[in-house]
Design a protein around this motif. Structure first.
Motif, mmCIF file in Angstrom:
data_model
loop_
_atom_site.group_PDB
_atom_site.id
_atom_site.type_symbol
_atom_site.label_atom_id
_atom_site.label_comp_id
_atom_site.label_asym_id
_atom_site.label_seq_id
_atom_site.Cartn_x
_atom_site.Cartn_y
_atom_site.Cartn_z
ATOM 1 N N VAL A 1 46.702 37.229 41.395
ATOM 2 C CA VAL A 1 47.505 37.894 40.370
ATOM 3 C C VAL A 1 46.671 38.961 39.664
ATOM 4 O O VAL A 1 45.462 39.056 39.851
ATOM 5 C CB VAL A 1 48.010 36.877 39.321
ATOM 6 C CG1 VAL A 1 48.883 35.822 39.968
ATOM 7 C CG2 VAL A 1 46.830 36.217 38.607
ATOM 8 N N LEU A 2 47.332 39.730 38.854
ATOM 9 C CA LEU A 2 46.610 40.644 37.971
ATOM 10 C C LEU A 2 45.896 39.835 36.891
ATOM 11 O O LEU A 2 46.448 38.869 36.368
ATOM 12 C CB LEU A 2 47.574 41.613 37.304
ATOM 13 C CG LEU A 2 48.235 42.681 38.173
ATOM 14 C CD1 LEU A 2 49.250 43.448 37.338
ATOM 15 C CD2 LEU A 2 47.196 43.620 38.748
ATOM 16 N N ALA A 3 44.698 40.252 36.544
ATOM 17 C CA ALA A 3 43.987 39.582 35.457
ATOM 18 C C ALA A 3 44.794 39.664 34.163
ATOM 19 O O ALA A 3 44.788 38.738 33.352
ATOM 20 C CB ALA A 3 42.606 40.207 35.273
ATOM 21 N N ALA A 4 45.521 40.760 33.985
ATOM 22 C CA ALA A 4 46.332 40.930 32.783
ATOM 23 C C ALA A 4 47.494 39.950 32.732
ATOM 24 O O ALA A 4 48.076 39.724 31.665
ATOM 25 C CB ALA A 4 46.867 42.362 32.706
ATOM 26 N N ALA A 5 47.839 39.358 33.892
ATOM 27 C CA ALA A 5 48.955 38.421 33.950
ATOM 28 C C ALA A 5 48.512 36.976 33.777
ATOM 29 O O ALA A 5 49.297 36.058 33.998
ATOM 30 C CB ALA A 5 49.695 38.574 35.280
ATOM 31 N N VAL A 6 47.276 36.765 33.369
ATOM 32 C CA VAL A 6 46.769 35.423 33.107
ATOM 33 C C VAL A 6 46.755 35.207 31.601
ATOM 34 O O VAL A 6 46.124 35.975 30.853
ATOM 35 C CB VAL A 6 45.356 35.236 33.694
ATOM 36 C CG1 VAL A 6 44.842 33.826 33.404
ATOM 37 C CG2 VAL A 6 45.369 35.497 35.200
ATOM 38 N N GLY A 7 47.453 34.189 31.138
ATOM 39 C CA GLY A 7 47.638 33.987 29.702
ATOM 40 C C GLY A 7 46.371 33.747 28.929
ATOM 41 O O GLY A 7 46.327 33.967 27.713
ATOM 42 N N THR A 8 45.303 33.307 29.591
ATOM 43 C CA THR A 8 44.055 33.029 28.887
ATOM 44 C C THR A 8 43.192 34.264 28.695
ATOM 45 O O THR A 8 42.144 34.198 28.068
ATOM 46 C CB THR A 8 43.235 31.981 29.658
ATOM 47 O OG1 THR A 8 43.048 32.434 31.013
ATOM 48 C CG2 THR A 8 43.953 30.644 29.672
ATOM 49 N N THR A 9 43.635 35.405 29.230
ATOM 50 C CA THR A 9 42.879 36.648 29.056
ATOM 51 C C THR A 9 43.770 37.695 28.411
ATOM 52 O O THR A 9 44.987 37.575 28.390
ATOM 53 C CB THR A 9 42.371 37.194 30.403
ATOM 54 O OG1 THR A 9 43.499 37.703 31.147
ATOM 55 C CG2 THR A 9 41.683 36.117 31.215
ATOM 56 N N GLY A 10 43.146 38.726 27.914
ATOM 57 C CA GLY A 10 43.913 39.823 27.344
ATOM 58 C C GLY A 10 44.015 41.002 28.274
ATOM 59 O O GLY A 10 44.538 42.050 27.914
ATOM 60 N N GLY A 11 43.508 40.814 29.516
ATOM 61 C CA GLY A 11 43.506 41.931 30.442
ATOM 62 C C GLY A 11 42.494 42.981 30.019
ATOM 63 O O GLY A 11 41.761 42.820 29.041
ATOM 64 N N PRO A 12 42.446 44.084 30.726
ATOM 65 C CA PRO A 12 41.459 45.118 30.417
ATOM 66 C C PRO A 12 41.750 45.871 29.122
ATOM 67 O O PRO A 12 40.844 46.427 28.505
ATOM 68 C CB PRO A 12 41.539 46.054 31.627
ATOM 69 C CG PRO A 12 42.926 45.856 32.149
ATOM 70 C CD PRO A 12 43.250 44.418 31.908
ATOM 71 N N ASN A 13 43.018 45.894 28.707
ATOM 72 C CA ASN A 13 43.410 46.648 27.507
ATOM 73 C C ASN A 13 44.327 45.770 26.648
ATOM 74 O O ASN A 13 45.550 45.948 26.633
ATOM 75 C CB ASN A 13 44.136 47.943 27.901
ATOM 76 C CG ASN A 13 43.302 48.811 28.820
ATOM 77 O OD1 ASN A 13 42.195 49.199 28.483
ATOM 78 N ND2 ASN A 13 43.831 49.100 30.008
ATOM 79 N N PRO A 14 43.754 44.810 25.905
ATOM 80 C CA PRO A 14 44.569 43.810 25.187
ATOM 81 C C PRO A 14 45.589 44.394 24.224
ATOM 82 O O PRO A 14 46.738 43.918 24.176
ATOM 83 C CB PRO A 14 43.516 42.982 24.437
ATOM 84 C CG PRO A 14 42.260 43.159 25.235
ATOM 85 C CD PRO A 14 42.305 44.560 25.758
ATOM 86 N N ASP A 15 45.210 45.403 23.439
ATOM 87 C CA ASP A 15 46.157 45.965 22.478
ATOM 88 C C ASP A 15 47.338 46.619 23.186
ATOM 89 O O ASP A 15 48.500 46.458 22.782
ATOM 90 C CB ASP A 15 45.452 46.984 21.578
ATOM 91 C CG ASP A 15 44.448 46.334 20.636
ATOM 92 O OD1 ASP A 15 44.562 45.108 20.407
ATOM 93 O OD2 ASP A 15 43.547 47.043 20.140
ATOM 94 N N ALA A 16 47.037 47.371 24.244
ATOM 95 C CA ALA A 16 48.100 48.015 25.001
ATOM 96 C C ALA A 16 48.998 46.973 25.667
ATOM 97 O O ALA A 16 50.215 47.145 25.754
ATOM 98 C CB ALA A 16 47.508 48.953 26.050
#
Length: 406
Positions: free
Chosen positions: A294-309
């Motif tokens: 999956v995309l890292a941004a689609a993992v609930g325990t992370t904020g992905g590369p751009n959390p605010d966006a």
């Protein structure tokens, strides 16, 4: 500006999208005057038959959400953003016909979102190029990456080599020295296979077996038995739709759930791997020891590369409707945001060449409103550069607001 007539209207973000092209009451214009809107035309098969309609609806939802965020922040260079959605029925020929009809009537779009799949985007790419229109799309075909053929066309999804590196990280994590693979026979599947094999070979990981299946195959026990005979430490599955379920059910049938199986990013989008019974397979024997790319941004325990966006994106998507699919089905959001940034940095909404030249210099350090990944493009490839940090491998879990539990 002349009043549009009939049933067709350009959709501002707050209005419902239509499948019609505007009438010819307006003359073609490339005005940079702030009174003119920034026009986006998206062609997707929201009303097509079958499960593909859900993905197309997600793409439209993503584009609407992006437009809403931009307009809430002043538009693009002071231009209000307008979105016109044309229903292609998911058919590439229909998509090309409707795109050509749209370009021959009304005002020229500033951006085109060409379909939801490579099959739709590929035949539209030459039309977009000939018209000199900027485009950032979400098809995955490698042929769409070529700036020599399509100088104004970019794409957002991670390329197969990125997912291959993500799989390799999981292989190393579990200490698997031997891997087996089963995949479909279509072009995208084989591109995934080629990239995966290359990554495994470069890392010194042994490929113990490779099997394929046809879309009409309902039982994969023969293929899986052959793979099991090679005694692999991990199985990699590429698949889509119902075929994913047939592979997993056949795995249970032969009692081979003790070896971990990693499902590719296409498999991960199916409801079978995002929902519990009876609509999906999560929590059943079929998903025992099953992981998904999956995309890292689609993992609930992370904020992905751009959390605010990402938070902005999630909030905007929810305003447009329920988030029913993994976030990688919503790449149209980032497509619009990349186009907006290119326009803002080059101070033009009409010069596709200048915008493309700027985007070719984009690096992960460049900040923008895109949420799902960081992007690097070059003069040699308009597909995102390999970035293993963009993807992750997590246990199959029930999806919540487009994200996995992790």
């Amino acid at each position: 500006m002349a009043r549009r007539l009939g049933a067709c209207l350009v959709v501002a973000v707050a209005l419902a999208a239509t499948a019609c092209a505007p009438d010819t009451g307006e003359q073609a214009s490339t005005s940079e005057d702030t009174g003119s809107p920034y026009r986006i035309v998206q062609l997707v098969g929201q009303n097509q038959a079958g499960p593909a309609a859900i993905n197309a609806q997600a793409a439209a939802q993503a584009a609407k959400a992006a437009v809403a965020v931009l307009n809430a922040n002043g538009g693009i260079l002071g231009h209000r953003v307008e979105l016109e959605i044309i229903d292609s029925g998911g058919d590439p020929t229909t998509a090309v016909t409707k795109l050509q009809a749209r370009l021959n009537s009304g005002q020229k779009p500033n951006m085109v979102l060409p379909g939801n799949t490579s099959a739709e985007a590929l035949p539209m790419a030459p039309v977009i190029t000939e018209a000199g229109i900027f485009s950032v799309q979400q098809g995955s075909a490698n042929a769409l990456d070529d700036p020599a053929k399509f100088p104004f066309l970019f794409k957002t999804p991670p390329i197969p080599a990125t997912f291959a590196q993500g799989l390799l990280a999981q292989v190393k994590k579990v200490g698997a020295g031997k891997v087996a693979m089963i995949a479909g026979k279509d072009a995208f599947a084989q591109a995934t296979v080629a990239a995966t094999k290359e990554a495994l070979a470069a890392a010194g990981v042994t490929l113990t077996g490779e099997e394929t299946y046809a879309a009409e195959d309902l039982d994969m026990t023969a293929q899986l038995e052959r793979l099991r005979s090679g005694n692999p430490d991990l199985v990699f599955m590429q698949g889509a739709g119902a075929s994913v379920g047939y592979v997993l059910q056949s795995r249970v049938k032969i009692g081979w759930t003790d070896v971990p199986l990693v499902a590719d990013s296409t498999s991960a989008v199916t409801s079978l791997l995002t929902k519990g019974a009876p609509d999906g397979l999560v929590g059943t024997d079929a998903t025992k020891n099953v992981f998904v790319q999956v995309l890292a941004a689609a993992v609930g325990t992370t904020g992905g590369p751009n959390p605010d966006a990402l938070n902005d994106m999630l909030a905007a998507l929810k305003k447009e409707g329920t988030i029913t699919l993994p976030l990688n089905a919503y790449f149209a959001y980032d497509s619009v945001m990349l186009a907006a940034k290119a326009a803002e940095e080059t101070k033009t909404i009409t010069d596709a060449k200048v915008q493309s030249e700027w985007l070719e210099k984009l690096t992960p350090s460049t900040k923008g409103r895109w949420a799902l990944a960081n992007y690097t493009f070059t003069t040699k490839s308009h597909g995102p550069a390999v970035d293993p940090a963009t993807v992750a491998v997590v246990p199959a879990s029930v999806l919540s607001d487009g994200r996995y539990a992790g």
